[in-house]
Enzyme design. Structure first.
Site, PDB file in Angstrom:
ATOM      1  CE1 TYR A 142      -3.533  -2.608   0.469  1.00 29.31           C
ATOM      2  CE2 TYR A 142      -4.654  -0.609   1.187  1.00 29.31           C
ATOM      3  CZ  TYR A 142      -4.704  -1.924   0.752  1.00 29.31           C
ATOM      4  OH  TYR A 142      -5.920  -2.530   0.607  1.00 29.31           O
ATOM      5  CE  LYS A 192       1.636 -16.923  -2.661  1.00 31.62           C
ATOM      6  NZ  LYS A 192       1.183 -18.310  -3.050  1.00 31.62           N
ATOM      7  CG  ASP A 225      -1.823 -19.781  -1.841  1.00 37.76           C
ATOM      8  OD1 ASP A 225      -1.213 -19.887  -0.753  1.00 37.76           O
ATOM      9  OD2 ASP A 225      -1.457 -20.368  -2.882  1.00 37.76           O
ATOM     10  CG  ASP A 249      -7.993  -4.865   1.379  1.00 38.14           C
ATOM     11  OD1 ASP A 249      -8.905  -4.389   2.089  1.00 38.14           O
ATOM     12  OD2 ASP A 249      -7.989  -4.797   0.142  1.00 38.14           O
ATOM     13  CG  ASP A 253     -13.524  -7.298   2.204  1.00 35.95           C
ATOM     14  OD1 ASP A 253     -13.258  -6.613   3.212  1.00 35.95           O
ATOM     15  OD2 ASP A 253     -14.031  -6.811   1.170  1.00 35.95           O
TER      16      ASP A 253
HETATM   17  C1  IPM Z   1     -10.357  -1.529   4.030  1.00 38.09           C
HETATM   18  C2  IPM Z   1     -10.661  -0.851   2.718  1.00 38.09           C
HETATM   19  C3  IPM Z   1      -9.547   0.138   2.409  1.00 38.09           C
HETATM   20  C4  IPM Z   1      -8.281  -0.658   2.194  1.00 38.09           C
HETATM   21  C5  IPM Z   1      -9.828   1.092   1.248  1.00 38.09           C
HETATM   22  C6  IPM Z   1     -11.118   1.844   1.419  1.00 38.09           C
HETATM   23  C7  IPM Z   1      -8.682   2.050   1.045  1.00 38.09           C
HETATM   24  O1  IPM Z   1     -10.858  -1.785   1.723  1.00 38.09           O
HETATM   25  O2  IPM Z   1     -10.239  -0.825   5.046  1.00 38.09           O
HETATM   26  O3  IPM Z   1     -10.252  -2.749   4.037  1.00 38.09           O
HETATM   27  O4  IPM Z   1      -8.015  -1.152   1.079  1.00 38.09           O
HETATM   28  O5  IPM Z   1      -7.523  -0.798   3.154  1.00 38.09           O
HETATM   29 MG    MG Z   2     -10.814  -3.791   2.398  1.00 42.89          MG
END
Ligand code: IPM
Ligand code: MG
Length: 368
Positions: A142, A192, A225, A249, A253
């Site tokens: 990032y 990884k 993975d 990230d 999710d």
């Molecule tokens: C998160 C989001 C952020 C990220 C975005 C909005 C920049 O997806 O907090 O997971 O990628 O970190």
């Molecule tokens: Mg995210």
């Protein structure tokens, strides 16, 4: 003792709506529990761009550095899609993370009993799930340099750099081990190391920190993975998952969805301890600004309200009040109160954002 300070950055889309419910809860704690905050508010993301031409005003950045905790709603929306990369709403959020040096992002994925049926996985795979992802938040791909889009041999090339120093890995590993000790004492580190040198170093440093100071915690390593696959196959094998910024990230999710709805999940981003001994901190729901449902009273305020609970616990020494708030949310769900994201075939009561807030406030009253 000074009144603790809280900076609210509601942001864009449903950020405004969910934060409105959080403010009612904050008022309740002031009136009924004598817990008051010195609250200030600023725009962030698209809202800040509209007001100031930048997704994060320098004054807001300075305030964020001063306060005991920041509570953020969400940033982004289609209205801002065509903006230059440097002023996109997300840049505001990333600047907060980077300049406050919030290196440890705690993302719990907890499956509330009342919601186990909403998961896309079988109920017995997710019922009782309680895992914590610790995502490194201020480095890796990032932020690594060089980055950009460059000309090379007559064509453009997009470059980002995965880069981790030993110190960066060391400090986030410590956060994960400390947290594991207060939970089920297990850390699985995901990298990884089979393809990336940064992953080899990650694994070495995590192992060294473990051997030196946390040998009582059970440590395992997994390729990221495989980690994604294991999260879906048998998520309850995990307690704390430690991983880098980009893998974190994606994996967070994935873990979030196991629990049935992104609308339920809070997060804490923590930095180094301040003078008062508490870490620098920002709390935010894991969900985004959900522009498709903004302004319609459909958003689930629980993730943002549970983020306030994390703030009570980690920044304000109010663990019991954090428990009280979490129990109130759990009771509301057990009573079948459901915002749209949770409305599936279980015959619950459909409610709006503010009605969800009402129900949680009622449960808080009952808890007294
Ligand atoms: C998160 C989001 C952020 C990220 C975005 C909005 C920049 O997806 O907090 O997971 O990628 O970190
Ligand atoms: Mg995210």
């Amino acid at each position: 003792m000074n009144t603790p300070s809280l900076l609210i950055l509601a942001g864009d889309g449903i950020g405004q709506e969910v934060m409105a419910e959080v403010k009612r809860i904050i008022d309740w704690f002031g009136e009924k529990r004598d817990i008051t905050f010195d609250v200030s508010e600023d725009p962030v993301g698209g809202a800040a761009y509209d007001a100031h031409g930048t997704p994060l005003h320098d004054d807001t950045m300075a305030k964020a550095q001063e306060v005991d905790a920041v509570l953020l709603g969400a940033v982004g929306g289609p209205k801002y899609d065509d903006l230059d990369f440097s002023v996109k709403p997300e840049r505001g959020l990333l600047r907060l993370r980077k300049e406050m040096d919030l290196f440890a992002n705690l993302r719990p994925a907890q499956c509330f009993d009342a919601l186990a049926d909403f998961s896309s996985l079988k109920k017995d795979v997710v019922a009782g799930l309680d895992i914590m992802i610790v995502r490194e938040l201020t480095s890796g791909s990032y932020f690594g340099e060089p980055r950009g889009i460059f000309e090379e041999d007559g064509q453009r090339v997009g470059i980002n750099t995965q880069r981790y120093t030993e110190a960066e890995i060391d400090r986030v590993a410590r956060s994960a081990f400390e947290l594991a000790r207060r939970r089920n004492n297990k850390v699985c580190s995901m990298d990884k190391a089979n393809v990336m040198e940064s992953g080899i170093l990650w694994r070495e440093v995590v192992t060294a920190v473990h051997q030196a100071d946390y040998a009582d915690v059970k440590l395992s390593h997994m390729y990221a993975d495989n980690g994604a696959m294991q999260l879906v196959r048998d998520p309850k094998q995990f307690d704390v998952i430690l991983t880098d910024n980009l893998f974190g990230d994606i994996l967070s999710d994935c873990a979030a969805m196991l629990t049935g709805s992104l609308g339920m999940l809070p997060s804490a981003s923590l930095g180094a301890p301040m003078e008062n001994g508490h870490p620098k901190a920002m709390y935010e729901p894991v969900h985004g600004s959900a522009p498709d449902i903004m302004g319609q009273g459909k958003a689930n305020p629980c993730a943002c309200i549970l983020s306030l609970a994390m703030a009570l616990r980690y920044s304000f020494d109010q663990g019991e009040e954090a428990d009280r708030l979490e129990r109130a949310v759990e009771s509301v769900l057990a009573n079948g109160v459901r915002t749209g994201d949770l409305m599936q075939a279980d015959g619950g009561t459909p409610v709006s954002t503010s009605e969800m807030g009402d129900a949680i406030l009622e449960q808080l009253e009952t808890s007294l």
